[in-house]
Motif scaffolding. Structure first.
Motif, PDB file in Angstrom:
ATOM      1  N   GLY A  26       0.791  -1.228   0.000  1.00  0.00           N
ATOM      2  CA  GLY A  26       0.000   0.000   0.000  1.00  0.00           C
ATOM      3  C   GLY A  26       0.823   1.278   0.000  1.00  0.00           C
ATOM      4  N   LEU A  27       2.137   1.161  -0.127  1.00  0.00           N
ATOM      5  CA  LEU A  27       3.007   2.336  -0.062  1.00  0.00           C
ATOM      6  C   LEU A  27       3.740   2.554  -1.380  1.00  0.00           C
ATOM      7  CD1 LEU A  27       4.623   1.623   3.416  1.00  0.00           C
ATOM      8  CD2 LEU A  27       2.866   3.319   2.921  1.00  0.00           C
ATOM      9  N   THR A  28       4.035   3.803  -1.665  1.00  0.00           N
ATOM     10  CA  THR A  28       4.837   4.116  -2.847  1.00  0.00           C
ATOM     11  C   THR A  28       6.314   4.006  -2.480  1.00  0.00           C
ATOM     12  OG1 THR A  28       5.017   6.481  -2.356  1.00  0.00           O
ATOM     13  CG2 THR A  28       3.088   5.765  -3.636  1.00  0.00           C
ATOM     14  N   PRO A  29       7.173   3.823  -3.462  1.00  0.00           N
ATOM     15  CA  PRO A  29       8.608   3.806  -3.173  1.00  0.00           C
ATOM     16  C   PRO A  29       9.078   5.094  -2.490  1.00  0.00           C
ATOM     17  CG  PRO A  29       8.209   2.925  -5.353  1.00  0.00           C
ATOM     18  CD  PRO A  29       6.896   3.465  -4.866  1.00  0.00           C
ATOM     19  N   GLU A  30       8.484   6.213  -2.859  1.00  0.00           N
ATOM     20  CA  GLU A  30       8.858   7.489  -2.240  1.00  0.00           C
ATOM     21  C   GLU A  30       8.518   7.495  -0.752  1.00  0.00           C
ATOM     22  OE1 GLU A  30       7.027   7.220  -5.077  1.00  0.00           O
ATOM     23  OE2 GLU A  30       8.589   7.817  -6.492  1.00  0.00           O
ATOM     24  N   GLU A  31       7.371   6.939  -0.376  1.00  0.00           N
ATOM     25  CA  GLU A  31       6.981   6.869   1.036  1.00  0.00           C
ATOM     26  C   GLU A  31       7.943   5.975   1.830  1.00  0.00           C
ATOM     27  OE1 GLU A  31       2.164   7.470   0.938  1.00  0.00           O
ATOM     28  OE2 GLU A  31       2.978   5.551   0.246  1.00  0.00           O
ATOM     29  N   ILE A  32       8.370   4.905   1.217  1.00  0.00           N
ATOM     30  CA  ILE A  32       9.297   3.997   1.890  1.00  0.00           C
ATOM     31  C   ILE A  32      10.648   4.686   2.085  1.00  0.00           C
ATOM     32  CG2 ILE A  32      10.581   1.832   1.620  1.00  0.00           C
ATOM     33  CD1 ILE A  32       7.983   0.772   0.256  1.00  0.00           C
ATOM     34  N   PHE A  33      11.110   5.391   1.063  1.00  0.00           N
ATOM     35  CA  PHE A  33      12.378   6.095   1.208  1.00  0.00           C
ATOM     36  C   PHE A  33      12.264   7.200   2.256  1.00  0.00           C
ATOM     37  CE2 PHE A  33      15.832   8.972  -0.012  1.00  0.00           C
ATOM     38  CZ  PHE A  33      16.875   8.070   0.021  1.00  0.00           C
ATOM     39  N   GLU A  34      11.126   7.861   2.310  1.00  0.00           N
ATOM     40  CA  GLU A  34      10.905   8.903   3.320  1.00  0.00           C
ATOM     41  C   GLU A  34      10.998   8.324   4.733  1.00  0.00           C
ATOM     42  OE1 GLU A  34       7.296  11.792   4.735  1.00  0.00           O
ATOM     43  OE2 GLU A  34       7.570  11.483   2.582  1.00  0.00           O
ATOM     44  N   ARG A  35      10.461   7.132   4.923  1.00  0.00           N
ATOM     45  CA  ARG A  35      10.565   6.478   6.241  1.00  0.00           C
ATOM     46  C   ARG A  35      12.022   6.193   6.597  1.00  0.00           C
ATOM     47  NH1 ARG A  35       5.464   2.372   7.047  1.00  0.00           N
ATOM     48  NH2 ARG A  35       3.858   3.856   6.421  1.00  0.00           N
ATOM     49  N   ALA A  36      12.807   5.794   5.597  1.00  0.00           N
ATOM     50  CA  ALA A  36      14.224   5.539   5.849  1.00  0.00           C
ATOM     51  C   ALA A  36      14.943   6.830   6.226  1.00  0.00           C
ATOM     52  CB  ALA A  36      14.874   4.904   4.624  1.00  0.00           C
ATOM     53  N   ALA A  48      17.393   1.179   1.833  1.00  0.00           N
ATOM     54  CA  ALA A  48      16.155   1.570   1.150  1.00  0.00           C
ATOM     55  C   ALA A  48      16.441   2.009  -0.282  1.00  0.00           C
ATOM     56  CB  ALA A  48      15.462   2.680   1.925  1.00  0.00           C
ATOM     57  N   ASP A  49      17.513   2.755  -0.489  1.00  0.00           N
ATOM     58  CA  ASP A  49      17.866   3.201  -1.832  1.00  0.00           C
ATOM     59  C   ASP A  49      18.111   2.017  -2.758  1.00  0.00           C
ATOM     60  OD1 ASP A  49      18.593   5.207  -3.809  1.00  0.00           O
ATOM     61  OD2 ASP A  49      20.674   4.575  -3.486  1.00  0.00           O
ATOM     62  N   THR A  50      18.852   1.035  -2.268  1.00  0.00           N
ATOM     63  CA  THR A  50      19.115  -0.166  -3.061  1.00  0.00           C
ATOM     64  C   THR A  50      17.830  -0.954  -3.301  1.00  0.00           C
ATOM     65  OG1 THR A  50      21.361  -0.290  -2.214  1.00  0.00           O
ATOM     66  CG2 THR A  50      20.445  -2.308  -3.156  1.00  0.00           C
ATOM     67  N   ALA A  51      16.994  -1.056  -2.277  1.00  0.00           N
ATOM     68  CA  ALA A  51      15.725  -1.787  -2.422  1.00  0.00           C
ATOM     69  C   ALA A  51      14.832  -1.124  -3.460  1.00  0.00           C
ATOM     70  CB  ALA A  51      15.015  -1.875  -1.081  1.00  0.00           C
ATOM     71  N   LEU A  52      14.840   0.189  -3.512  1.00  0.00           N
ATOM     72  CA  LEU A  52      14.045   0.889  -4.519  1.00  0.00           C
ATOM     73  C   LEU A  52      14.548   0.594  -5.917  1.00  0.00           C
ATOM     74  CD1 LEU A  52      12.841   2.302  -2.033  1.00  0.00           C
ATOM     75  CD2 LEU A  52      12.909   4.416  -3.333  1.00  0.00           C
ATOM     76  N   ASP A  53      15.874   0.505  -6.085  1.00  0.00           N
ATOM     77  CA  ASP A  53      16.439   0.136  -7.387  1.00  0.00           C
ATOM     78  C   ASP A  53      16.010  -1.271  -7.784  1.00  0.00           C
ATOM     79  OD1 ASP A  53      17.716   2.578  -7.546  1.00  0.00           O
ATOM     80  OD2 ASP A  53      19.670   1.798  -6.905  1.00  0.00           O
ATOM     81  N   VAL A  54      16.060  -2.194  -6.823  1.00  0.00           N
ATOM     82  CA  VAL A  54      15.663  -3.581  -7.095  1.00  0.00           C
ATOM     83  C   VAL A  54      14.180  -3.639  -7.434  1.00  0.00           C
ATOM     84  CG1 VAL A  54      15.389  -5.874  -6.055  1.00  0.00           C
ATOM     85  CG2 VAL A  54      17.500  -4.581  -5.699  1.00  0.00           C
ATOM     86  N   ALA A  55      13.361  -2.915  -6.684  1.00  0.00           N
ATOM     87  CA  ALA A  55      11.916  -2.920  -6.930  1.00  0.00           C
ATOM     88  C   ALA A  55      11.581  -2.332  -8.302  1.00  0.00           C
ATOM     89  CB  ALA A  55      11.194  -2.148  -5.835  1.00  0.00           C
ATOM     90  N   ALA A  56      12.328  -1.322  -8.707  1.00  0.00           N
ATOM     91  CA  ALA A  56      12.080  -0.716 -10.017  1.00  0.00           C
ATOM     92  C   ALA A  56      12.375  -1.694 -11.149  1.00  0.00           C
ATOM     93  CB  ALA A  56      12.931   0.544 -10.173  1.00  0.00           C
ATOM     94  N   ALA A  57      13.308  -2.599 -10.934  1.00  0.00           N
ATOM     95  CA  ALA A  57      13.658  -3.591 -11.952  1.00  0.00           C
ATOM     96  C   ALA A  57      12.780  -4.839 -11.886  1.00  0.00           C
ATOM     97  CB  ALA A  57      15.122  -3.997 -11.799  1.00  0.00           C
ATOM     98  N   ALA A  58      11.993  -4.960 -10.820  1.00  0.00           N
ATOM     99  CA  ALA A  58      11.149  -6.153 -10.641  1.00  0.00           C
ATOM    100  C   ALA A  58       9.976  -6.135 -11.613  1.00  0.00           C
ATOM    101  CB  ALA A  58      10.640  -6.222  -9.209  1.00  0.00           C
ATOM    102  N   GLU A  59       9.503  -7.319 -11.884  1.00  0.00           N
ATOM    103  CA  GLU A  59       8.358  -7.457 -12.783  1.00  0.00           C
ATOM    104  C   GLU A  59       7.090  -7.746 -11.991  1.00  0.00           C
ATOM    105  OE1 GLU A  59       9.171 -10.361 -15.770  1.00  0.00           O
ATOM    106  OE2 GLU A  59      11.142  -9.551 -16.188  1.00  0.00           O
ATOM    107  N   ASP A  60       5.954  -7.422 -12.579  1.00  0.00           N
ATOM    108  CA  ASP A  60       4.637  -7.779 -12.034  1.00  0.00           C
ATOM    109  C   ASP A  60       4.350  -7.193 -10.653  1.00  0.00           C
ATOM    110  OD1 ASP A  60       4.178  -9.301 -14.328  1.00  0.00           O
ATOM    111  OD2 ASP A  60       5.074 -11.075 -13.425  1.00  0.00           O
TER     112      ASP A  60
END
Length: 80
Positions: A26-36, A48-60
């Motif tokens: 239910g959260l956007t990547p920006e909200e997750i980075f803001e929490r970090a 969090a920065d690395t996780a956002l990169d991984v999530a951006a490359a993820a499918e589905d």
């Protein structure tokens, strides 16, 4: 021998059941980075920065990397 000692210590202090990871669906990547950033710990922010990169490359819409970032922010204690 060291592995046996490490295993024994882990077995004694490990929780009976694993704590579930938070759900990031239910959260956007920006909200997750803001929490970090709000956490203030440089390792939480880097994770969090690395996780956002991984999530951006993820499918589905796979949110496992984002959930891992939320979990890291929760586990990294900034009050030390």
């Amino acid at each position: 021998m060291a592995w046996a000692a490490a295993s024994a210590i882990t077995a004694v202090y490990a929780a009976d059941a694993p704590r579930p990871a938070p759900d990031a669906a239910g959260l956007t990547p920006e909200e997750i980075f803001e929490r970090a950033v709000d956490n203030g710990n440089e390792h939480a922010i880097k994770f969090a920065d690395t996780a956002l990169d991984v999530a951006a490359a993820a499918e589905d819409g796979d949110t496992r990397a984002l959930s891992a970032a939320l979990n890291a922010v929760r586990l990294i204690d900034t009050e030390d």
